[in-house]
Design an enzyme around this catalytic site. Structure first.
Site, PDB file in Angstrom:
ATOM      1  N   GLU A  95       0.806  -1.216   0.000  1.00 32.77           N
ATOM      2  CA  GLU A  95       0.000   0.000   0.000  1.00 32.77           C
ATOM      3  C   GLU A  95       0.837   1.263   0.000  1.00 32.77           C
ATOM      4  O   GLU A  95       0.477   2.269  -0.611  1.00 32.77           O
ATOM      5  CB  GLU A  95      -0.965  -0.002   1.193  1.00 32.77           C
ATOM      6  N   HIS A 107     -11.319  -5.223   8.885  1.00 28.96           N
ATOM      7  CA  HIS A 107     -12.277  -5.084   7.784  1.00 28.96           C
ATOM      8  C   HIS A 107     -13.502  -4.279   8.203  1.00 28.96           C
ATOM      9  O   HIS A 107     -14.503  -4.288   7.490  1.00 28.96           O
ATOM     10  CB  HIS A 107     -12.712  -6.455   7.272  1.00 28.96           C
TER      11      HIS A 107
END
Lengths: 389, 347
Positions: B81, B150
């Protein structure tokens, strides 16, 4: 030439100019020797002059810091060949992503010397317009800029037409041995490799990350990191301006030809402190410093030039005069930055488009600064509809 | 600030029939159409992220875009990322407008350094010479039964960083318009997509004008007189449901969808609270140091004499985001918002 990494392992290292100032003709280096041979005496005189002026810049900036005129300075002493040699291989359209010690690179790129000290003065977070010099401003978070270099190179690829795999622009990023441990530098090599991006990773291994020797960063010679990511990698004698120039030129050509990224480890030595706040006597020996003084990159090129008739007392005097002029310009220019920009400029350029919070805080600050602080907000509320109690 | 009359109805019964150019879309599809529109408009717009190519992203938000625009404009990146954002910065320096997809909220942290020390600051560091038109799309928030990392709502961390704009849509129409305005912005925009609302449908005017409004202006999504409910992203729907419940009790709630939390449209909130005298802020992120704290402070400063009760906040706890089996106790529910409204009326 081979050197050791402290474990007596011989590491192949490209050298075209030995510490005594003699050209070296090792087998297998003809391609590099040809590149170095293409440098005219005038080119070599230019390199020598720029290396000497880079060191003068260092000395002047260090003095200014000692006089309280700079908050901090990070000297590049000892790395002049690595910086000037690689910068000489660049073209104007190439884009440079420096770390924060690349004063020699910036010098060759033609950046104003006073602008190069704005950051260290504490009057600017950058100091120059990157778009005017194709040279990004310094990045202080170690290694973060390596990814920017790769992204820029990916943009170069996308600008190219299908028939011309590249537009002749290459990208180079400078970083140090400490930075090789950063995730961002490693991610940058992943992204460069899989995209075949036209970028050169130029590592100046000056053997010290502030107080930590390279043995605290790696067990393998650092140039092999590049190999592991799948790109041509080469270790050069970083105090040999000819080897640095030849290796960088070759790597940049690969980038221009659409052959992807390369990795160069310039093995050198940080002769000075990390910064003006550092004290190397706490972590390294004067014997080591003395050993590397004997490998001074400037002396090495000077010896060669004198032997080849490119350097005489007149030229030395000319460079000395240019150095004096540089010093005077820095002393005057840096002090003229006094006060820096208006404090309210802190609110400038935080965003490119108006942002309500910044606008409100600027308005409040400017009124406060003018001795006219705005009325408390609740006074406004009192007169608002439904606000009075 | 836009008013209710200007807003496309999506929540109350009897939503208008799709007009010409208006389709009923899920929020995920609306973002997809917004990306497509932006990419057709400007060939410098490109998408970068993990699994966004043939797969179309784990939520299928980029479905079909690589097929239309090719691999050079829709890039499946390495699984790193920081690299996504760091290379996007370099691409922006070269004149591109990258839109980065971070796969899930909890995965943005490897890129946090690039976002906060580089992306947010380069325009300022270069005194305006280099703009950073980069969008970071982050599916965020809970309620989908996800595993660890999540279901998180890290927006306050980004709103606390000068140089970034932070927005979150609550309707398909806003999602469609806001992604295009984010891409058009010369500033970096963190675009939080409420993943629990990805599948909610609403009318989307595909010809809606693209300006800058949604990056700066809240909208009153329901008018009322007794209490102001302030929310954004996934919590806007919770606020509207609460308002329905309050209406049954004879209480009239005004609901403000902030859309942006950097900047916050303080004027819109203040105007409402001066009218209602009560304010409850709702978000999924932890209450502690959350956006609600900022809103409460500003409302208190600017509406002190108008307030009938302290500003109250309903949101997550100062714990790690809980396991999926417990997440509905953590997330602000209609019941918890009603409880806060009751407390506000008890003053």
């Amino acid at each position: 030439m081979t050197t050791t990494n402290g474990s007596n392992e011989a590491i192949p290292t490209l050298q075209l100019l030995d510490p005594r100032g003699s050209r070296v003709t090792t087998r297998g280096t003809k391609g590099y020797r040809d590149r170095a041979a293409a440098l005219t005496t005038e080119d070599l005189r230019g390199m020598y002059r720029d290396m000497v002026l880079t060191r003068r810049f260092d000395d002047e900036a260090t003095s200014l810091q000692r006089q309280g005129e700079l908050a901090l300075f990070a000297p590049a002493r000892g790395q002049e060949a690595a910086q000037v040699g690689s910068a000489y291989a660049l073209r104007t359209q190439d884009y440079v992503f420096p770390s924060y010690r690349e004063h020699g690179v910036l010098h060759v790129r033609g950046l104003d010397p006073v602008d190069r000290l704005r950051f260290f003065r504490g009057s600017d977070h950058g100091g120059w317009n990157p778009t005017q010099h194709n040279t990004a401003v310094y990045t202080i978070v170690i290694g973060a800029h390596a990814l920017h270099a790769v992204g820029y190179a990916m943009g170069v690829q996308r600008d190219a037409t299908p028939h011309d795999k590249h537009d002749g622009t290459a990208v180079i990023t400078y970083f140090g041995d400490g930075a090789t441990s950063q995730g961002d530098v490693n991610e940058a090599m992943v992204y460069a490799a899989v995209n075949e991006a036209p970028v050169v990773f130029f590592l100046q291994n000056n053997q010290w990350a502030i107080s930590e020797p390279t043995t605290r960063q790696t067990r393998t010679p650092l140039y092999r990191r590049g190999e592991a990511f799948g790109m041509p990698s080469l270790r050069v004698d970083g105090n040999d301006v000819l080897a640095v120039y030849a290796a960088t030129q070759e790597a940049l050509e690969r980038a221009r030809n659409g052959e992807g990224p390369s990795f160069i480890e310039a093995f050198t030595y940080r002769m000075g402190a990390h910064t003006t706040s550092d004290d190397p006597t706490r972590y390294r020996t004067s014997d080591q410093e003395e050993e590397w003084r004997r490998r001074d990159p400037i002396d090495r090129l000077g010896t060669l030039l004198r032997a080849e008739g490119g350097l005489d007392d007149d030229f030395e005097a000319e460079i000395k005069a240019a150095g004096d002029e540089l010093g005077a310009k820095l002393r005057t220019g840096v002090r003229a930055l006094d006060g820096g920009p208006a404090v309210s400029s802190t609110f400038d350029d935080v965003y490119a488009t108006p942002h309500g919070v910044v606008a409100a805080e600027r308005a409040w600050y400017e009124a406060y600064d003018a001795g006219d602080p705005p009325a408390p907000q609740y006074a406004i509320a009192e007169s608002a509809q439904g606000g009075a109690r | 600030m836009t008013t209710m009359a200007e807003r496309t109805q999506t929540t109350s019964g009897g939503a208008p029939e799709p007009a010409s150019g208006t389709q009923t879309l899920t929020m995920g599809k609306a973002i997809n159409e917004g990306l497509r529109a932006a990419m057709r408009r400007d060939d410098k717009v490109m998408l970068m992220g993990e699994d966004i190519g043939p797969l179309g992203g784990v939520f299928r938000v980029t479905d079909g875009l690589q097929a239309e625009f090719g691999e050079r404009r829709v890039v499946d990146t390495p699984l790193a990322e920081s690299g996504i954002v760091g290379t996007a910065i370099g691409l922006a320096m070269r004149g591109y407008r990258p839109v980065c997809e971070i796969q899930f909220d909890g995965f943005v942290f490897p890129a946090f350094n690039q976002i906060t020390t580089q992306l947010a600051k380069i325009h300022n560091r270069t005194r305006g010479a280099v703009q950073m038109p980069v969008v970071i799309r982050i599916p965020y928030g809970g309620g989908i039964g996800g595993v660890e990392h999540h279901g998180e709502s890290p927006e306050a961390l980004f709103a606390h960083t000068a140089g970034l704009r932070v927005v979150s849509p609550s309707t398909p129409q806003d999602a469609y318009t806001m992604i295009q305005e984010a891409i058009a912005s010369p500033d970096p925009v963190i675009y939080f997509e409420p993943k629990s609302r990805y599948w909610g449908k609403g009318p989307v005017d595909l010809g809606a004008p693209v300006g800058t409004d949604t990056l700066n202006a809240a909208q009153v999504v329901r008018q009322g007189t007794d209490v102001t409910l302030v929310a954004y992203g996934p919590s806007t729907v919770t606020a509207l449901k609460t308002a329905d419940a309050l209406a049954e009790e004879g209480r009239s709630a005004e609901v403000i969808d902030l859309r942006a939390i950097s900047p916050i449209d303080t004027a819109a909130v203040v105007a409402s609270v001066r009218k209602t005298g009560r304010c409850v802020v709702i978000h999924e992120a932890p209450v502690f140091f959350g956006a609600g704290a900022e809103i409460a402070a500003r409302v208190t400063e600017e509406c002190f004499y108008a307030l009938e009760a302290p500003v109250l906040r309903v949101g997550g706890f100062h714990t790690p985001y809980p396991v999926a089996k417990h997440e509905h106790e953590y997330l602000p529910s209609v019941d918890r918002v009603l409880d806060a409204v009751d407390r506000a009326f008890a003053h």
